[in-house]
Design an enzyme around this catalytic site. Structure first.
Site, PDB file in Angstrom:
ATOM      1  N   HIS A 251       0.867  -1.294  -0.162  1.00 44.97           N
ATOM      2  CA  HIS A 251       0.155  -0.081  -0.028  1.00 44.97           C
ATOM      3  C   HIS A 251       0.845   1.201   0.081  1.00 44.97           C
ATOM      4  O   HIS A 251       1.324   1.718   1.238  1.00 44.97           O
ATOM      5  CB  HIS A 251      -0.944  -0.036   1.140  1.00 44.97           C
ATOM      6  CG  HIS A 251      -1.766  -1.227   1.531  1.00 44.97           C
ATOM      7  ND1 HIS A 251      -2.800  -1.584   0.557  1.00 44.97           N
ATOM      8  CD2 HIS A 251      -2.093  -2.345   2.584  1.00 44.97           C
ATOM      9  CE1 HIS A 251      -3.361  -2.637   0.619  1.00 44.97           C
ATOM     10  NE2 HIS A 251      -2.896  -2.948   1.850  1.00 44.97           N
ATOM     11  N   THR A 252       1.074   1.649  -1.071  1.00 42.54           N
ATOM     12  CA  THR A 252       2.071   2.618  -1.305  1.00 42.54           C
ATOM     13  C   THR A 252       1.894   4.163  -0.705  1.00 42.54           C
ATOM     14  O   THR A 252       2.616   4.675  -0.262  1.00 42.54           O
ATOM     15  CB  THR A 252       2.329   2.875  -2.805  1.00 42.54           C
ATOM     16  OG1 THR A 252       1.450   3.242  -3.411  1.00 42.54           O
ATOM     17  CG2 THR A 252       3.240   2.033  -3.462  1.00 42.54           C
ATOM     18  N   CYS A 253       0.369   4.461  -0.655  1.00 49.84           N
ATOM     19  CA  CYS A 253       0.166   5.731   0.267  1.00 49.84           C
ATOM     20  C   CYS A 253       0.531   5.584   1.647  1.00 49.84           C
ATOM     21  O   CYS A 253       0.416   6.566   2.244  1.00 49.84           O
ATOM     22  CB  CYS A 253      -1.287   5.732  -0.031  1.00 49.84           C
ATOM     23  SG  CYS A 253      -1.910   6.032  -1.636  1.00 49.84           S
ATOM     24  N   PHE A 254       0.605   4.249   2.255  1.00 44.66           N
ATOM     25  CA  PHE A 254       0.822   4.115   3.718  1.00 44.66           C
ATOM     26  C   PHE A 254       2.363   3.662   4.088  1.00 44.66           C
ATOM     27  O   PHE A 254       2.493   3.458   5.150  1.00 44.66           O
ATOM     28  CB  PHE A 254      -0.331   3.403   4.464  1.00 44.66           C
ATOM     29  CG  PHE A 254      -1.668   3.857   3.869  1.00 44.66           C
ATOM     30  CD1 PHE A 254      -2.310   4.738   4.715  1.00 44.66           C
ATOM     31  CD2 PHE A 254      -2.597   3.015   3.096  1.00 44.66           C
ATOM     32  CE1 PHE A 254      -3.475   5.181   4.485  1.00 44.66           C
ATOM     33  CE2 PHE A 254      -3.721   3.727   2.826  1.00 44.66           C
ATOM     34  CZ  PHE A 254      -4.023   4.793   3.568  1.00 44.66           C
TER      35      PHE A 254
END
Length: 285
Positions: A251-254
């Site tokens: 999960h790149t956003c996190f």
């Protein structure tokens, strides 16, 4: 709007008259917003861009990132010991392509009639450099600069060096994965002493610099490091099921890596390399 060099991975302004000033101004605003909000962008310009934003003078050395082959050619020209006029056959003109059409411009008045010689080659290189880095993109860069200064203008900008300004936008190039390991948090059954986690860091520390960049890009969406380093990057590794044929995901956003509990270091290495070599993410083009 911009050209992209696959070797240097840098963007540069196109000397085209079709793109609107407002588009370049908007890109400048986006870079300013990145600094204001502390976000890292995967949108890299050569260092001369930041020098120009801060009003610093340019030189032939700034061509090294923008046009590496031309920079090498100019160095050869400046150190050539033979007859420059006879062997190079240059004059004070520059030709460049716009939308498939080759345009030729005089660098000085009647430049087509003035040969480049051993005595005036320094002037030729200086004028050519200024044309490429300033004159040919003056309108585009001024709009870009105007947008950037709408958010990040004023005297405080002069407190930074161009290198520091680049790091504020693009992050640090130093990949200290030992610092990242010390800062990593674990979830869903993993701890720092879990066999899979120990194997993971053993594999990671054995990767090449390019592979480490790919891993960082895979897990965070960017291969650039926050200005305070990887020790300041919130990073989480979670157990994503037992040993299986599944690849790691993220999960790149996190900044969150999902890692199956691979039984062996060899399996983990193979799955991880496959994943990072086939990753896709988001970028500003």
């Amino acid at each position: 709007m911009f050209s992209y060099d696959d070797d240097t991975r840098l963007f540069w302004f196109k000397a085209s008259g079709l793109d609107l000033d407002t588009e370049y101004e908007l890109v400048g605003i986006v870079l300013g917003l990145a600094i204001y909000n502390g976000h890292i962008l995967e949108f890299r310009f050569p260092m001369v861009t930041y020098k120009k934003l801060m009003g610093h003078p340019i030189s032939i050395h700034d061509l090294q990132e923008v046009a590496p082959e031309l920079y090498k050619g100019f160095n050869d020209l400046m150190h050539y010991e033979g007859d420059v006029e006879t062997n190079f056959g240059l004059n004070f003109q520059v030709s460049y392509e716009v939308l498939g059409e080759v345009l030729t411009v005089d660098l000085i008045e009647n430049g087509s009639e003035i040969a480049v010689t051993n005595d005036n080659r320094g002037t030729y290189v200086d004028l050519y450099t200024r044309f490429l880095l300033e004159t040919s993109i003056e309108r585009q860069f001024n709009a870009f600069k105007r947008g950037f200064h709408r958010l990040c203008g004023g005297p405080v900008l002069q407190l930074f060096r161009p290198e520091e300004l680049e790091q504020l936008i693009c992050g640090s190039p130093v990949l200290d994965f030992e610092a990242l390991e010390r800062n990593t948090q674990y979830d869903d059954g993993y701890t720092k002493d879990s066999p899979t986690i120990c194997n993971f860091w053993k594999v990671v520390h054995g990767l090449t610099e390019e592979q480490k960049k790919k891993l960082l890009f895979f897990a965070t969406g960017s291969d650039r490091v926050p200005i305070k380093g990887l020790s300041n990057l919130p990073f989480v590794i979670s157990r994503n099921g037992p040993d299986s044929d599944r690849l790691p995901t993220a999960h790149t956003c996190f900044n969150h890596l999902l890692l199956p509990e691979y039984a062996t270091e060899k399996t983990l290495h193979g799955r991880l390399i496959t994943a990072i070599n086939n990753a896709e993410g988001f970028g500003l083009m």
